[in-house]
Design a protein around this motif. Structure first.
Motif, PDB file in Angstrom:
ATOM      1  N   GLN A  41       0.402  32.479 -12.030  1.00 43.52           N
ATOM      2  CA  GLN A  41      -0.692  32.345 -12.997  1.00 43.52           C
ATOM      3  C   GLN A  41      -0.308  33.047 -14.291  1.00 43.52           C
ATOM      4  N   ALA A  79       8.091  36.006 -19.146  1.00 46.67           N
ATOM      5  CA  ALA A  79       7.188  34.857 -19.308  1.00 46.67           C
ATOM      6  C   ALA A  79       5.710  35.233 -19.344  1.00 46.67           C
ATOM      7  N   GLY A 108       5.105  31.607 -20.252  1.00 45.91           N
ATOM      8  CA  GLY A 108       5.295  30.804 -19.029  1.00 45.91           C
ATOM      9  C   GLY A 108       4.314  29.642 -18.966  1.00 45.91           C
ATOM     10  N   MET A 161       4.072  22.476 -14.376  1.00 56.26           N
ATOM     11  CA  MET A 161       2.833  23.097 -13.896  1.00 56.26           C
ATOM     12  C   MET A 161       3.083  24.108 -12.760  1.00 56.26           C
ATOM     13  N   LYS A 400      -5.554  20.355 -18.575  1.00 58.46           N
ATOM     14  CA  LYS A 400      -7.000  20.373 -18.806  1.00 58.46           C
ATOM     15  C   LYS A 400      -7.754  19.806 -17.605  1.00 58.46           C
TER      16      LYS A 400
HETATM   17  C1  LIG Z   1      -9.026  27.238 -26.577  1.00 55.89           C
HETATM   18  C2  LIG Z   1      -7.848  26.513 -25.956  1.00 55.89           C
HETATM   19  C3  LIG Z   1      -7.099  25.684 -26.774  1.00 55.89           C
HETATM   20  C4  LIG Z   1      -5.990  25.017 -26.232  1.00 55.89           C
HETATM   21  N1  LIG Z   1      -5.270  24.208 -27.048  1.00 55.89           N
HETATM   22  C5  LIG Z   1      -4.209  23.544 -26.573  1.00 55.89           C
HETATM   23  C6  LIG Z   1      -3.409  22.726 -27.415  1.00 55.89           C
HETATM   24  O1  LIG Z   1      -3.677  22.594 -28.612  1.00 55.89           O
HETATM   25  N2  LIG Z   1      -2.319  22.126 -26.869  1.00 55.89           N
HETATM   26  C7  LIG Z   1      -1.980  22.272 -25.554  1.00 55.89           C
HETATM   27  O2  LIG Z   1      -0.966  21.707 -25.128  1.00 55.89           O
HETATM   28  N3  LIG Z   1      -2.715  23.047 -24.720  1.00 55.89           N
HETATM   29  C8  LIG Z   1      -3.811  23.680 -25.204  1.00 55.89           C
HETATM   30  N4  LIG Z   1      -4.552  24.483 -24.372  1.00 55.89           N
HETATM   31  C9  LIG Z   1      -4.152  24.605 -22.963  1.00 55.89           C
HETATM   32  C10 LIG Z   1      -3.177  25.777 -22.734  1.00 55.89           C
HETATM   33  O3  LIG Z   1      -2.262  25.881 -23.788  1.00 55.89           O
HETATM   34  C11 LIG Z   1      -2.353  25.526 -21.462  1.00 55.89           C
HETATM   35  O4  LIG Z   1      -3.197  25.259 -20.384  1.00 55.89           O
HETATM   36  C12 LIG Z   1      -1.426  26.692 -21.087  1.00 55.89           C
HETATM   37  O5  LIG Z   1      -0.643  26.272 -19.995  1.00 55.89           O
HETATM   38  C13 LIG Z   1      -2.205  27.929 -20.666  1.00 55.89           C
HETATM   39  O6  LIG Z   1      -1.291  29.016 -20.499  1.00 55.89           O
HETATM   40  P1  LIG Z   1      -1.652  30.257 -19.559  1.00 55.89           P
HETATM   41  O7  LIG Z   1      -0.684  31.325 -19.840  1.00 55.89           O
HETATM   42  O8  LIG Z   1      -3.076  30.605 -19.698  1.00 55.89           O
HETATM   43  O9  LIG Z   1      -1.326  29.649 -18.129  1.00 55.89           O
HETATM   44  P2  LIG Z   1      -2.286  29.329 -16.851  1.00 55.89           P
HETATM   45  O10 LIG Z   1      -3.462  28.566 -17.338  1.00 55.89           O
HETATM   46  O11 LIG Z   1      -2.543  30.591 -16.131  1.00 55.89           O
HETATM   47  O12 LIG Z   1      -1.324  28.405 -16.031  1.00 55.89           O
HETATM   48  C14 LIG Z   1      -1.033  27.092 -16.490  1.00 55.89           C
HETATM   49  C15 LIG Z   1       0.097  26.496 -15.639  1.00 55.89           C
HETATM   50  O13 LIG Z   1       1.298  27.202 -15.911  1.00 55.89           O
HETATM   51  C16 LIG Z   1       1.855  27.724 -14.718  1.00 55.89           C
HETATM   52  N5  LIG Z   1       2.489  29.001 -15.058  1.00 55.89           N
HETATM   53  C17 LIG Z   1       1.993  29.967 -15.876  1.00 55.89           C
HETATM   54  N6  LIG Z   1       2.886  30.957 -15.984  1.00 55.89           N
HETATM   55  C18 LIG Z   1       3.951  30.635 -15.220  1.00 55.89           C
HETATM   56  C19 LIG Z   1       5.186  31.266 -14.920  1.00 55.89           C
HETATM   57  N7  LIG Z   1       5.542  32.426 -15.463  1.00 55.89           N
HETATM   58  N8  LIG Z   1       6.023  30.637 -14.057  1.00 55.89           N
HETATM   59  C20 LIG Z   1       5.726  29.425 -13.522  1.00 55.89           C
HETATM   60  N9  LIG Z   1       4.573  28.789 -13.795  1.00 55.89           N
HETATM   61  C21 LIG Z   1       3.691  29.379 -14.628  1.00 55.89           C
HETATM   62  C22 LIG Z   1       0.699  27.858 -13.762  1.00 55.89           C
HETATM   63  O14 LIG Z   1       1.136  27.781 -12.410  1.00 55.89           O
HETATM   64  C23 LIG Z   1      -0.156  26.651 -14.137  1.00 55.89           C
HETATM   65  O15 LIG Z   1       0.295  25.494 -13.499  1.00 55.89           O
HETATM   66  C24 LIG Z   1      -5.646  25.183 -24.858  1.00 55.89           C
HETATM   67  C25 LIG Z   1      -6.411  26.037 -24.053  1.00 55.89           C
HETATM   68  C26 LIG Z   1      -7.503  26.696 -24.594  1.00 55.89           C
HETATM   69  C27 LIG Z   1      -8.326  27.608 -23.709  1.00 55.89           C
END
Ligand SMILES: Cc1cc2nc3c(=O)[nH]c(=O)nc-3n(C[C@H](O)[C@H](O)[C@H](O)COP(=O)(O)OP(=O)(O)OC[C@H]3O[C@@H](n4cnc5c(N)ncnc54)[C@H](O)[C@@H]3O)c2cc1C
Length: 443
Positions: A41, A79, A108, A161, A400
């Motif tokens: 995560q 990451a 990540g 993912m 999403k």
């Molecule tokens: C306000 C808002 C605006 C956004 N705008 C955009 C946008 O403009 N464009 C876009 O593309 N997305 C957008 N997103 C979505 C966001 O960028 C992605 O969902 C991103 O993956 C979230 O990163 P996170 O660190 O919170 O990961 P998480 O939500 O915690 O995890 C996302 C995925 O990544 C995997 N993951 C995370 N870290 C690792 C790691 N170190 N190793 C292996 N797997 C890992 C997880 O298993 C999961 O499958 C937005 C989200 C929000 C809340």
């Protein structure tokens, strides 16, 4: 290890499970050696169930910068570091080559979703700027991969993912900036056709573009909107002694989930009309700070609480350019007609560049809209729209998603077979799993 309630940014679904928080690479290797299935995560900014599983490994303590060369902009970092921390402490004079609409995501998470920004049409997605990643695979082996070394693993992990293993560190090429400001141009479009026309005509001339769309405008004005175009501003256009100074503030935080009645259709219609009129009056060029240009929603902490306790779905699709305008019109019209419908949406154009087997972008348009989850009847309604999107050659964004059905997913993503071949090779016992991978047959 703690048992806790876990949810993504949309608040749906919720899972109760165990979360481990490794402090360093050795501890992460220890997690990977355990036989039970689990999931990495990041900062839980994906909206649905891509970041959820009953056994999770939080990467947030693995957040060190390992190397940064201020002459070339090449950065290597663990990451779990967030983009916010990178921008705050590390990279004055440099910016992210691609950034999503929030800076509260980890490196990540950006690699795993192969995120896109307002510049996909000109610069592609995040994965294009990743030079290499170091992974910890199921079983604990540490491997480095890139386009030239372990390229199959690299292409599966970018946009994968979290299903290939833990991403321990990322080597990323940043882009130089001369100031922390943007030249922003606002152009109103009185209908969806006009907005799409403006986005297409301006694609070649502007690095960044995005449109805000009014889904409650009446009749032929449905889908009217404001197109925002942007460029990084040269230092001499910024009236400041330190043109590179970034102001990274959260102005207010939503304290509690708000009552659902506040999001009524009449009040939202009036709000949208006001935003449109104001935007139309402010049409033209202005110099604005970089942070609100890229991250307008980050000014309000925990804004997801405005949708109440039951949460919301963010519905994001991409459709090919050919027939795309009609497909977008159809999706907007259907969302607008839903009783607790989408009030506003965001529209962008994508280039055809594809970095990973499961990367979301495809050449055409992408539309994203928030749908409050007042009751579950919205789920079959959206699934019906999913089928129309698949028929139009489009797809739903996995970062999403919480509700897509497996057969429809299989029709949307032609890279699934290639992805699964690599996954079977590197994780034959399927130790990396999520609610999303179980639902979509990726486990
Ligand atoms: C306000 C808002 C605006 C956004 N705008 C955009 C946008 O403009 N464009 C876009 O593309 N997305 C957008 N997103 C979505 C966001 O960028 C992605 O969902 C991103 O993956 C979230 O990163 P996170 O660190 O919170 O990961 P998480 O939500 O915690 O995890 C996302 C995925 O990544 C995997 N993951 C995370 N870290 C690792 C790691 N170190 N190793 C292996 N797997 C890992 C997880 O298993 C999961 O499958 C937005 C989200 C929000 C809340």
């Amino acid at each position: 290890m703690r048992r806790e309630r876990m949810q993504g940014w949309g608040g749906f679904p919720v899972v109760v499970g165990e979360r481990t928080v490794p402090e360093d690479a050795d501890a992460l290797v220890g997690c990977a050696r355990r036989p039970e299935p689990r999931l990495a995560q990041g900062n839980l900014r994906s909206y649905g169930d891509a970041c959820l599983f009953e056994r999770a490994t939080s990467m947030l303590r693995l957040d060190r910068v390992l190397a940064f060369d201020p002459s070339s902009g090449l950065l290597e970092a663990e990451a779990g570091i967030t983009l916010d921390a990178l921008l705050r402490h590390v990279v004055k004079g440099w910016f992210l080559p691609v950034t999503p609409g929030t800076r509260h995501v980890t490196l990540g998470g950006c690699v795993s979703a192969d995120v896109h920004g307002k510049n996909h049409h000109s610069s592609g997605s995040f994965g294009r700027y990743v030079e290499a990643i170091e992974m910890v695979l199921a079983g604990g082996e540490r491997v480095r991969c890139s386009r030239s070394e372990g390229s199959d693993l690299f292409r599966a992990a970018v946009g994968g993912m979290g299903l290939l293993g833990y991403i321990l560190s990322v080597t990323l090429r940043l882009r130089p900036i001369a100031s922390a400001a943007m030249v922003k141009r606002t152009i109103p479009g009185g209908s969806l056709d006009e907005v799409c026309g403006i986005l297409e005509e301006t694609e070649g001339a502007h690095e960044y573009s995005v449109a805000w769309i009014d889904c409650l405008a009446p009749g032929r004005t449905l889908g009217r909107g404001l197109v925002y175009l942007g460029e990084h501003a040269p230092a001499d256009r910024v009236p400041s002694r330190d043109p590179l100074h970034l102001r990274l503030r959260t102005a207010v935080t939503v304290p509690l989930p708000l009552p659902e009645c506040l999001l009524g259709r009449p009040s939202m219609r009036a709000f949208n009309a006001l935003v449109f009129r104001r935007g139309a009056r402010a049409a033209g060029d202005e110099i604005v700070p970089l942070v609100p240009f890229f991250y307008p929603l980050d000014a309000v902490g925990r804004w997801n609480r405005v949708y109440g306790r039951r949460g919301f779905l963010q519905y994001q699709v991409a459709v090919p350019k050919r027939g795309g305008l009609e497909a977008v019109r159809e999706v907007i019209a259907r969302l607008a007609a839903w009783r607790s419908g989408a009030f506003l949406a965001v529209l962008k154009t994508f280039s055809g560049a594809q970095e990973g087997f499961l990367s979301f972008p495809l050449g055409g348009y992408t539309l994203a809209a928030d749908i409050p989850l007042r009751d579950r009847s919205v789920i079959p309604f959206l699934r019906e729209i999913d089928r129309g999107v698949a028929d139009a050659g489009g797809r739903v964004y996995l970062a999403k998603d919480a509700i897509l059905e497996r057969e429809v997913f299989e029709a949307m993503y032609p890279g699934i077979e290639a992805f699964l071949r690599v996954r079977r090779r590197y994780d034959p016992e399927r130790r990396f799993r999520s609610l999303l991978s179980d639902r979509l047959g990726l486990t």
